[in-house]
Design an enzyme around this catalytic site. Sequence first.
Site, short mmCIF file in Angstrom:
data_model
loop_
_atom_site.label_atom_id
_atom_site.label_comp_id
_atom_site.label_asym_id
_atom_site.label_seq_id
_atom_site.Cartn_x
_atom_site.Cartn_y
_atom_site.Cartn_z
N HIS A 38 0.84 -1.21 0.00
CA HIS A 38 0.00 0.00 0.00
C HIS A 38 0.87 1.26 0.00
CE1 HIS A 38 -3.07 -2.61 2.39
NE2 HIS A 38 -3.56 -2.46 1.17
N LYS A 47 -15.49 -8.76 12.43
CA LYS A 47 -14.92 -9.27 13.69
C LYS A 47 -13.53 -9.85 13.47
CE LYS A 47 -19.03 -10.04 16.43
NZ LYS A 47 -20.20 -10.40 15.60
N ARG A 99 -2.34 -6.23 -8.09
CA ARG A 99 -1.12 -7.01 -7.86
C ARG A 99 -0.96 -8.11 -8.89
NH1 ARG A 99 -2.84 -8.27 -1.90
NH2 ARG A 99 -4.67 -8.47 -3.18
N SER A 152 -2.94 -7.94 2.92
CA SER A 152 -3.27 -7.76 4.34
C SER A 152 -3.75 -9.07 4.94
CB SER A 152 -4.36 -6.70 4.50
OG SER A 152 -3.88 -5.45 4.11
#
Length: 162
Positions: free
Chosen positions: A18, A42, A91, A129
Site C-alpha cells: 500500500h 470481527k 497485484r 493484508s
Amino acid sequence: MKRFVIYPGSFDPLTNGHVNIINRATKCFDEVVIAVAVNSNKNSILDIDERIRTIKEVFKKNKKIKVDRFEGLLVHYAKKKRIKTILRGMRTVQDFEYELQMARSNNILDPEIETIFMVSDANYSHISSSLIKDIIKLGGVAKAFIPKIVENELKKKLKKKV
Ligand code: PNS
C-alpha cells in the site's frame, strides 16, 4: 486545477505494498486521500482508530497525503468529498475479477466516478493484508511486509512477536 484521488481500502493492516502505491500516486496527483473503510468485521486485527492513527503516522511528513474514514458506499463518500477518481492497486491476475466488478459497479452507481489502477511493484505483488493477518494470528513474524509503525502498533495490541 488540483488533481485529487481517493485510495480506498480496509488497510487491516497497511502493508508495504500500500505504501508503495500511495507514494507513487503522489507523483501523479496533487492530493491522495486514503479512505479507510469502517467495517464491523470481527476478523479485523486493528480497529478503525488504530488503523487511522498508524496510517497518519506513516505519512505524517507528506502534505499531499490525507487520511480519512468512510462508512457505507464508496461512491457516496466520493460525492461528499467531490472527488471523481478512485485509485486501486492491482497485484496479480487474481485481483482482476474483483477489481473489475467493483470498478464497474461503482461506475454504474455513479457514472461520474472513474476507477484507475496502478500495478504494484514486483517487490510487493505477493503481499496482502489477509496473508499478513494469517501470519500474525498463527504466530509468525510479519515485519518484512509492513511499515515499522504498523509493526509497533500490532506488537502493542497483540503483545507478541510481529
Ligand atoms: O482493501 P479492500 O478490502 O480490498 O477494500 C475494499 C473496499 C473497502 C474499497 C470496498 O469493499 C468498498 O468500497 N467498500 C465500501 C462499500 C461499497 O461501496 N461497496 C460497493 C463497492 S462495488
